[in-house]
Design an enzyme around this catalytic site. Structure first.
Site: not given
Length: 461
Positions: A78, A260, A264, A287, A364
């Site tokens: 949080h 919420h 998270d 999580h 080249h």
């Protein structure tokens, strides 16, 4: 370019820990440029510090736990979400225990305190990681997934799904981080009644109550068992037949649980270590998958440590070939910058289109045309010269000359048909006519050459 930010002043918040039940105080302090987020356990001998990055996450059961050398700090998500969403890049966080206080189960007090003390712009440039193609992580066992897509800003869509009649499906969206405090910060953590007893048996949620979490009762149990659980939680007995939300404060939003989960996600992705520009689409996040995705993002960032600037050939250049000739004395065959597409106070992005008609390809090499490395450095230096000369009066009266070239690396051949994109940045302010710059040359997304060089700006005779 946006600059990094830190707090103008320190602030502290106190309360009990969700899982330990301990009285805790966490203090957020200003930190210097490029410090990132670090957490210091001031109650442990030596006051060890843990880098708040996804690689240091060791547990994700009911929150995000960071560990280093046996020292842990949990329930950090949080506070991390508030820092990230409000644009704080550098912060030293001190806590006097093994977790952050849970407060009311949301991020609103963190966000309010950040707003109260204010933020301070720093000298270092904010180092965004820009999402240029789809990146996806799926967990086939849980059905969870996180996808990030290219976008001009950081935005999120979160979808949650539970085997529950109360919150079977919900979604939440945050398009603009400036709305985080009003639309997301106040969303509280939640738990199902059926989860409480196993969590208590696992030694968790010792500090959980109806003031710091939304409790969802969606599967009827016997009155006796319901009363026993109420006694364990220290709350009054309630009617076991009455299903629904059990909390002292009513829901702030009908989809507060989904909001919420979005909070998270922000908090866990803050541990990537860099702010990102991209759209997150998270389905059934938690999580565990948040951390796995954050670790994958850190690997992506390490693989592309230096990102190519965004280049749209359809956009009008800031400097075309005519303006370049006004600033630089170079002419065919030594004018090696075709246009400038972006500038800032200390950087420039320039383009060189490499064609088969370049004079140097005659020798080249006739059978295998390759752009000489010294000419790549020269083109990069011309871009640096444009950065410097475009900022002074009467630029036609001045020239830039090499003093030294360092740390040159050629990573890939440059051949006809390639479009070289140079990004050159001043390392230090120009002093006494001396400019030191760091440059990268890209073909597509690949770094083909890099160098550090010092030049002197002198007035023409």
């Amino acid at each position: 370019m946006l600059k990094q930010k830190t707090l103008k002043d320190s602030f502290s918040l106190s309360g009990k820990g969700l899982h330990t039940g301990l009285d805790l105080t966490v203090t957020f302090n200003p930190a210097p440029d490029n410090h990132g987020y670090k957490i210091q356990r001031i109650d442990v001998e030596g006051q060890p510090t843990i880098d708040a990055v996804a690689d240091n996450v060791t547990e994700t059961t009911r929150g995000t736990v960071l560990s280093k050398n046996g020292v842990k700090v949990s329930t950090v998500e949080h506070g991390m979400a508030a820092l990230y969403a409000l644009g704080i890049d550098n912060c030293l966080i001190q806590v006097n225990g093994p977790e952050f206080p849970i407060l009311d189960g949301s991020a609103q007090y963190y966000a309010q305190e950040i707003e109260r003390v204010g933020t301070e712009e720093q000298n270092a440039v904010k180092d965004f990681y820009i999402i240029k193609s789809k990146i996806e992580f799926r967990d086939e066992k849980t059905g969870s997934s996180i996808i990030v897509l290219p976008d001009e800003n950081f935005s999120l869509n979160v979808l949650v799904s539970y085997d529950s009649t109360i919150i079977p499906n919900q979604f939440a969206t945050l398009e603009d981080m400036s709305k985080f405090q009003d639309e997301v910060a106040g969303s509280r953590t939640f738990v199902f009644v059926r989860e409480i007893e196993p969590l208590l048996q696992a030694g968790l949620i010792k500090g959980g109550d109806l003031d710091n979490a939304i409790v969802i009762y969606e599967r009827e149990m016997s009155q006796e068992d319901f009363d026993k659980l109420a006694d364990v939680m220290g709350v009054p007995h309630m009617d076991a037949k009455q299903l629904g939300y059990i909390n002292h404060k009513p829901l702030v939003w009908a989809n507060e649980c989904a909001r919420h989960k979005l909070l998270d996600v922000i908090g866990d992705l803050a541990l990537i270590g860099k702010p990102i520009k991209g759209r997150i689409i998270a389905t059934r996040p938690g999580h565990t998958i948040n951390n796995k995705f954050a670790r994958q993002m850190r690997r992506e960032i390490r693989k592309h440590e230096v990102q190519a600037p965004n280049y749209d050939p359809n956009e009008e250049p800031l400097m075309d070939v005519n303006r370049i000739r006004e600033l630089l004395p170079h002419r065919y065959p030594m004018q090696l910058v075709d246009k400038v597409v972006e500038t800032g106070s200390n950087f420039i992005v320039a383009v060189k289109n490499v064609t088969s008609n370049e004079a140097f390809f005659q020798g080249h090499f006739p059978q295998e045309p390759v752009m000489p490395g010294v000419l790549q450095i020269e083109a990069m230096a011309q871009a640096g010269g444009l950065l410097v000369l475009n900022s002074i009066e009467e630029p036609e009266r001045w020239s830039t000359y090499f003093l030294r070239i360092d740390d040159v690396k050629f990573r890939k051949k440059v051949v006809p048909g390639d479009t070289l994109l140079f990004r050159v940045e001043l390392i230090t302010p120009i002093r006494h006519g001396i400019a030191t710059m760091r440059g990268f040359a890209f073909v597509g997304e690949t770094v083909v050459m890099e160098a550090t060089f010092t030049a002197q700006i002198t007035k023409n005779k």
